[in-house]
Design an enzyme around this catalytic site. Structure first.
Site, PDB file in Angstrom:
ATOM      1  N   ASP A  98      -2.765  -5.713   3.825  1.00  0.00           N
ATOM      2  CA  ASP A  98      -1.658  -5.824   2.870  1.00  0.00           C
ATOM      3  C   ASP A  98      -0.492  -6.549   3.564  1.00  0.00           C
ATOM      4  O   ASP A  98      -0.413  -6.563   4.787  1.00  0.00           O
ATOM      5  CB  ASP A  98      -1.206  -4.418   2.438  1.00  0.00           C
ATOM      6  CG  ASP A  98      -0.405  -4.442   1.128  1.00  0.00           C
ATOM      7  OD1 ASP A  98      -0.228  -5.542   0.543  1.00  0.00           O
ATOM      8  OD2 ASP A  98       0.038  -3.367   0.678  1.00  0.00           O
ATOM      9  N   GLU A  99       0.416  -7.141   2.800  1.00  0.00           N
ATOM     10  CA  GLU A  99       1.596  -7.835   3.351  1.00  0.00           C
ATOM     11  C   GLU A  99       1.191  -8.851   4.419  1.00  0.00           C
ATOM     12  O   GLU A  99       1.798  -8.924   5.500  1.00  0.00           O
ATOM     13  CB  GLU A  99       2.585  -6.823   3.960  1.00  0.00           C
ATOM     14  CG  GLU A  99       2.992  -5.686   3.043  1.00  0.00           C
ATOM     15  CD  GLU A  99       4.102  -6.042   2.062  1.00  0.00           C
ATOM     16  OE1 GLU A  99       4.565  -7.200   2.079  1.00  0.00           O
ATOM     17  OE2 GLU A  99       4.479  -5.167   1.265  1.00  0.00           O
ATOM     18  N   ARG A 143      12.455  -5.276  -6.314  1.00  0.00           N
ATOM     19  CA  ARG A 143      12.142  -3.848  -6.188  1.00  0.00           C
ATOM     20  C   ARG A 143      12.459  -3.134  -7.495  1.00  0.00           C
ATOM     21  O   ARG A 143      12.056  -2.006  -7.718  1.00  0.00           O
ATOM     22  CB  ARG A 143      12.957  -3.172  -5.060  1.00  0.00           C
ATOM     23  CG  ARG A 143      12.744  -3.690  -3.653  1.00  0.00           C
ATOM     24  CD  ARG A 143      11.307  -3.751  -3.265  1.00  0.00           C
ATOM     25  NE  ARG A 143      10.785  -5.102  -3.453  1.00  0.00           N
ATOM     26  CZ  ARG A 143       9.493  -5.381  -3.552  1.00  0.00           C
ATOM     27  NH1 ARG A 143       8.587  -4.436  -3.491  1.00  0.00           N
ATOM     28  NH2 ARG A 143       9.074  -6.616  -3.740  1.00  0.00           N
ATOM     29  N   LYS A 185      -0.789  -6.679  -6.041  1.00  0.00           N
ATOM     30  CA  LYS A 185      -1.582  -6.999  -4.849  1.00  0.00           C
ATOM     31  C   LYS A 185      -2.021  -5.723  -4.127  1.00  0.00           C
ATOM     32  O   LYS A 185      -3.188  -5.574  -3.766  1.00  0.00           O
ATOM     33  CB  LYS A 185      -0.757  -7.861  -3.874  1.00  0.00           C
ATOM     34  CG  LYS A 185      -0.354  -9.206  -4.429  1.00  0.00           C
ATOM     35  CD  LYS A 185       0.414 -10.018  -3.403  1.00  0.00           C
ATOM     36  CE  LYS A 185       1.755  -9.411  -3.026  1.00  0.00           C
ATOM     37  NZ  LYS A 185       2.729  -9.361  -4.128  1.00  0.00           N
ATOM     38  N   THR A 186      -1.060  -4.826  -3.932  1.00  0.00           N
ATOM     39  CA  THR A 186      -1.405  -3.586  -3.242  1.00  0.00           C
ATOM     40  C   THR A 186      -2.412  -2.794  -4.083  1.00  0.00           C
ATOM     41  O   THR A 186      -3.328  -2.173  -3.556  1.00  0.00           O
ATOM     42  CB  THR A 186      -0.126  -2.771  -2.957  1.00  0.00           C
ATOM     43  OG1 THR A 186       0.755  -3.593  -2.188  1.00  0.00           O
ATOM     44  CG2 THR A 186      -0.415  -1.512  -2.182  1.00  0.00           C
ATOM     45  N   GLN A 204       7.862 -13.551   0.255  1.00  0.00           N
ATOM     46  CA  GLN A 204       8.376 -12.283   0.776  1.00  0.00           C
ATOM     47  C   GLN A 204       8.237 -12.184   2.288  1.00  0.00           C
ATOM     48  O   GLN A 204       8.245 -11.087   2.850  1.00  0.00           O
ATOM     49  CB  GLN A 204       7.655 -11.114   0.114  1.00  0.00           C
ATOM     50  CG  GLN A 204       7.989 -10.973  -1.358  1.00  0.00           C
ATOM     51  CD  GLN A 204       7.372  -9.714  -1.940  1.00  0.00           C
ATOM     52  OE1 GLN A 204       7.783  -8.603  -1.636  1.00  0.00           O
ATOM     53  NE2 GLN A 204       6.364  -9.888  -2.770  1.00  0.00           N
TER      54      GLN A 204
HETATM   55  P1  ATP Z   1       4.887  -6.290  -3.800  1.00  0.00           P
HETATM   56  O1  ATP Z   1       4.816  -7.768  -3.739  1.00  0.00           O
HETATM   57  O2  ATP Z   1       6.268  -5.806  -4.048  1.00  0.00           O
HETATM   58  O3  ATP Z   1       4.208  -5.642  -2.655  1.00  0.00           O
HETATM   59  P2  ATP Z   1       2.500  -5.866  -5.334  1.00  0.00           P
HETATM   60  O4  ATP Z   1       2.042  -7.191  -5.737  1.00  0.00           O
HETATM   61  O5  ATP Z   1       1.813  -5.217  -4.194  1.00  0.00           O
HETATM   62  O6  ATP Z   1       4.075  -5.872  -5.117  1.00  0.00           O
HETATM   63  P3  ATP Z   1       1.896  -3.431  -6.719  1.00  0.00           P
HETATM   64  O7  ATP Z   1       2.837  -2.568  -5.976  1.00  0.00           O
HETATM   65  O8  ATP Z   1       0.457  -3.326  -6.437  1.00  0.00           O
HETATM   66  O9  ATP Z   1       2.391  -4.951  -6.612  1.00  0.00           O
HETATM   67  O10 ATP Z   1       2.095  -3.253  -8.285  1.00  0.00           O
HETATM   68  C1  ATP Z   1       3.380  -3.266  -8.903  1.00  0.00           C
HETATM   69  C2  ATP Z   1       3.422  -2.273 -10.046  1.00  0.00           C
HETATM   70  O11 ATP Z   1       2.597  -2.728 -11.102  1.00  0.00           O
HETATM   71  C3  ATP Z   1       2.889  -0.917  -9.652  1.00  0.00           C
HETATM   72  O12 ATP Z   1       3.628   0.082 -10.315  1.00  0.00           O
HETATM   73  C4  ATP Z   1       1.458  -0.956 -10.158  1.00  0.00           C
HETATM   74  O13 ATP Z   1       0.970   0.328 -10.436  1.00  0.00           O
HETATM   75  C5  ATP Z   1       1.586  -1.799 -11.423  1.00  0.00           C
HETATM   76  N1  ATP Z   1       0.352  -2.552 -11.745  1.00  0.00           N
HETATM   77  C6  ATP Z   1      -0.304  -3.400 -10.962  1.00  0.00           C
HETATM   78  N2  ATP Z   1      -1.363  -3.945 -11.593  1.00  0.00           N
HETATM   79  C7  ATP Z   1      -1.374  -3.433 -12.842  1.00  0.00           C
HETATM   80  C8  ATP Z   1      -2.218  -3.605 -14.016  1.00  0.00           C
HETATM   81  N3  ATP Z   1      -3.255  -4.413 -14.005  1.00  0.00           N
HETATM   82  N4  ATP Z   1      -1.893  -2.901 -15.097  1.00  0.00           N
HETATM   83  C9  ATP Z   1      -0.814  -2.065 -15.118  1.00  0.00           C
HETATM   84  N5  ATP Z   1       0.007  -1.870 -14.067  1.00  0.00           N
HETATM   85  C10 ATP Z   1      -0.257  -2.539 -12.940  1.00  0.00           C
HETATM   86 MG    MG Z   2       2.496  -4.601  -2.321  1.00  0.00          MG
END
Ligand code: ATP
Ligand code: MG
Length: 705
Positions: free
Chosen positions: A211-212, A633, A30-31, A242
């Site tokens: 975000d969040e 995490r 998402k981030t 979350q």
């Molecule tokens: P959270 O819910 O904990 O905030 P999130 O959904 O924001 O997590 P991110 O932090 O954006 O997730 O991504 C998690 C990990 O996966 C990061 O290391 C990111 O670089 C990797 N990632 C995200 N999308 C891809 C993709 N399409 N291909 C490869 N790696 C990815």
């Molecule tokens: Mg995130």
């Protein structure tokens, strides 16, 4: 801008002209969508300064700024990446005059607020004042002012608090001060009541990203709605599983209302988790299972099964800390099959996560003993130190002469022969004529209540403050700022003040080091070398010492940008949100710690299966989400530990593993770790290494001429 994104992520990134919600579980990128979408918007022709990306903490903002820079390059500098609070400061600075706020308003921190409330409520008891503070803050987050709070008060206690809130509001406006909740509430008022201001901001912002999103509160949601207006060009990303800030007024209603308030909302779901192994993800999914779902979702990982999640049974805290350190050491030495293989792991690959700040201490001690470098994040902030607060009080007074709390601290730090009696008379005089202490000090009729000599002392102080303000305003660049700050500290003899006030020289010296560090920190920001003034100003703006000083209260730690230190992280679960580490140890997963204090007095029947009130059910659900945040995490390995005995007040009581451990539904045959096996393996590894280096030394000897 869509390289490295899956199809669903691309869909969210390419949807530019309407409201978009990305709703997905942990680690699903998402981030990443937010950072890439900033790039995509710029590529599509939106000027960077018309994009705002809102993060939950300053630390997250700093990290996103870095990521955006890597992805997009220089243009990322002009994107407004900051927290809701920093955005609020920016809005109030530009347009606060509409609400009667001077641009130099002061931002009061939590301690100032407690002090004002003690005074306004006539209580000497800080605990009572904090209860008022808590209640007032929740009301403010619900968008209520003092009279609205009074109207809806349910009992006498709430009525009293609402009346104190009215007095508190009066004082804040007299001091030209705002508290943290006002940084959201006042911008909202601005946008609601001043059409021109609203239109200006709506025209300025071409796209807003959040975000969040699950942790926004009611007021933040209202601000967002008014900022984006009818076009509703925004992207929110979040995960209902979350949501862990309900206790601070965050509400999942914001997620529920989004599709209703914006019928055109495009909802994108992400299902692939890129962070964790299947074993870790399964534990996470199992834990969150029992919670009611706002939107159903399933997460999968293609990173393989990986190392099983371990449960570590410990006798007590000390034992838990020892075992945690042993695990870090053996994992780092590459002992963990499938979780890093033979590659040496770095210290920065490890995190120890816990429920409450005070749990860190034993782990700190154990890490120190083992000479492992670490940092505690989410702990006491640099800015909470008394010496830094002293300096900040002076800055605040230069910026805003009407800031009475800052006046009182500065005039007595260091002591300058102006005593409590004098200040009390000055305060009464100021109250009578409804002016600030600083204004009162120069009043001609002050001589009628104070002796001429005392008035002379006060005048001298007032003139000195004016003089400092003038000098600070004309300070340009880092060197200038640094020498000015040092000169000023010498003038007020601050170093001596520290040594006089501290029993131990060592402590005084360390305080003085903090002061110097802080001056350096300020100077670097004045010089424009560092552009993290909480996003209140953008990088391309140069800053005067006064400007930098105004943003201080927004920053929570001084080294938020040192993400690159190679150290083990100790962190609360709350502060770990959004982050990831290869190896995570969740500690203190003991009933009564996580879920936190849910047992004894909460269940009136005393039976484990007794009925639970609605409030308790919700708290339990939030604690479960916290556990889910913790588990997710971890990238490659996860250990969850609990203790058979735990502290309760001063006593040690026997304890049970957290119910969340059973909820992870791990395979019992593979999860219990036998420490003796581990030690044996570790010894064998060392022996092997010693053999190799002996052989190498022998070989080197043999080849020497
Ligand atoms: P959270 O819910 O904990 O905030 P999130 O959904 O924001 O997590 P991110 O932090 O954006 O997730 O991504 C998690 C990990 O996966 C990061 O290391 C990111 O670089 C990797 N990632 C995200 N999308 C891809 C993709 N399409 N291909 C490869 N790696 C990815
Ligand atoms: Mg995130």
């Amino acid at each position: 801008m869509t390289a490295g994104l899956n199809l669903a992520q691309q869909e969210a990134v390419n949807y530019l002209h309407g409201p978009c919600l990305v709703l997905a579980g942990a680690g699903s990128g998402k981030t990443r969508v937010i950072t890439h979408k900033i790039g995509r918007l710029i590529q599509a022709g939106l000027p960077p300064n018309r994009i705002a990306a809102i993060t939950f903490t300053n630390k997250a903002a700093a990290e996103m700024r870095e990521r955006a820079k890597t992805l997009i390059g220089r243009e990322a500098r002009d994107v407004l990446i900051c927290t809701f609070h920093a955005l609020g400061v920016r809005m109030l600075r530009q347009d606060g005059a509409n609400l009667g706020l001077k641009p130099q308003f002061s931002i009061l921190d939590s301690d100032d607020v407690t002090g004002i409330l003690k005074d306004a409520g006539g209580s000497v008891d800080a605990a009572t004042a904090r209860q008022w503070q808590w209640a007032i803050s929740l009301w403010k987050n619900m968008g209520l002012n003092a009279s609205q709070a009074l109207a809806q008060a349910r009992d006498d206690n709430e009525k009293v608090t609402a009346r104190i809130m009215a007095r508190y509001e009066e004082r804040l406006s007299a001091y030209q001060g705002v508290d943290f909740d006002d940084l959201i509430g006042l911008p909202l008022k601005l946008l609601q009541q001043h059409v021109d201001v609203r239109e200006k901001w709506q025209a300025q912002l071409g796209h807003v990203l959040v975000d969040e999103y699950q942790d926004t509160n009611t007021t933040q949601y209202e601000v967002l709605k008014l900022l984006v207006g009818e076009h509703a060009r925004f992207t929110a990303v979040g995960d209902d599983d979350q949501s862990i800030y309900g206790w601070r007024g965050a509400t999942l209603d914001n997620l529920r209302r989004l599709p209703l308030d914006f019928p055109a909302l495009k909802v994108v779901k992400l299902e692939q988790n890129y962070r964790s192994t299947s074993a870790i993800l399964r534990a996470a999914n199992n834990v969150i299972g029992p919670n009611p779902k706002l939107f159903p979702k399933t997460l999968f990982s293609e990173l393989g099964e990986g190392e099983p999640v371990r449960v570590v049974d410990c006798d007590n805290e000390g034992h838990e800390a020892e075992r945690t350190v042993a695990r870090i050491q053996s994992t780092r030495a590459g002992m963990l099959a499938g979780a890093g293989g033979d590659v040496q792991q770095e210290w920065r690959d490890f995190a120890v996560l816990y429920r409450a700040n005070h749990q860190a201490r034993v782990f700190e001690q154990a890490l120190r003993k083992a000479q492992i470098p670490y940092k505690v994040s989410g702990g006491q902030s640099f800015f909470d130190r008394a010496e830094i607060k002293d300096l900040c009080a002076w800055f605040r007074l230069w910026i805003n002469n009407d800031d009475d709390p800052a006046f009182l601290r500065a005039v007595t730090t260091p002591k300058r022969g102006i005593g409590h009696q004098t200040l009390q008379s000055l305060g009464e005089f100021a109250g009578k004529y409804r002016v600030s202490l600083f204004e009162a000090l120069f009043s001609a009729s002050l001589a009628s209540v104070l002796a001429a000599r005392t008035v002379g002392c006060l005048h001298e102080f007032g003139r000195y403050v004016n003089d400092l303000e003038f000098r600070a305003r004309h300070c340009n660049g880092a060197d200038d700022a640094r020498s000015f700050l040092l000169e000023w500290l010498k003038e007020i003899d601050y170093e001596k003040h520290l040594y006089d006030g501290e029993e131990s020289e060592r402590l005084a010296a360390s305080r003085w080091t903090h002061v110097l560090e802080f001056c350096d920190w300020m100077a670097l920001r004045c010089g424009g070398q560092i552009d993290d003034t909480a996003g209140v100003t953008t990088a391309s703006e140069t800053k005067s010492l006064l400007e930098v000083a105004q943003t201080i209260s927004l920053l929570s730690t001084i080294s938020e940008r040192d993400t690159d230190q190679n150290v083990v992280t100790l962190s609360t679960l709350h502060a770990a949100k959004g982050l990831e580490w290869p190896h995570v140890m969740l500690v203190g997963v003991t009933e009564g710690m996580l879920p936190f204090k849910l047992g004894d007095d909460d269940n009136p029947t005393g039976r484990a299966d007794g009925p639970m009130s609605e409030g308790i059910v919700q708290r339990l659900q939030e604690e479960r989400r916290l556990m889910y945040v913790g588990i997710t995490r971890a990238q490659r390995s996860l250990a969850v530990s609990w203790t058979k005995r735990r502290k309760k007040g001063r006593e040690m009581i026997s304890a049970q593993p957290s119910r969340f451990i059973a909820e992870m539904a791990l395979d019992k045959t593979t999860t219990r770790e036998d420490p003796r096996e581990k030690l044996k393996a570790l010894r064998a590894e060392f022996a092997k290494k010693a053999e190799v280096s002996a052989a190498a030394a022998a070989a080197a000897d043999a080849s020497a001429p």
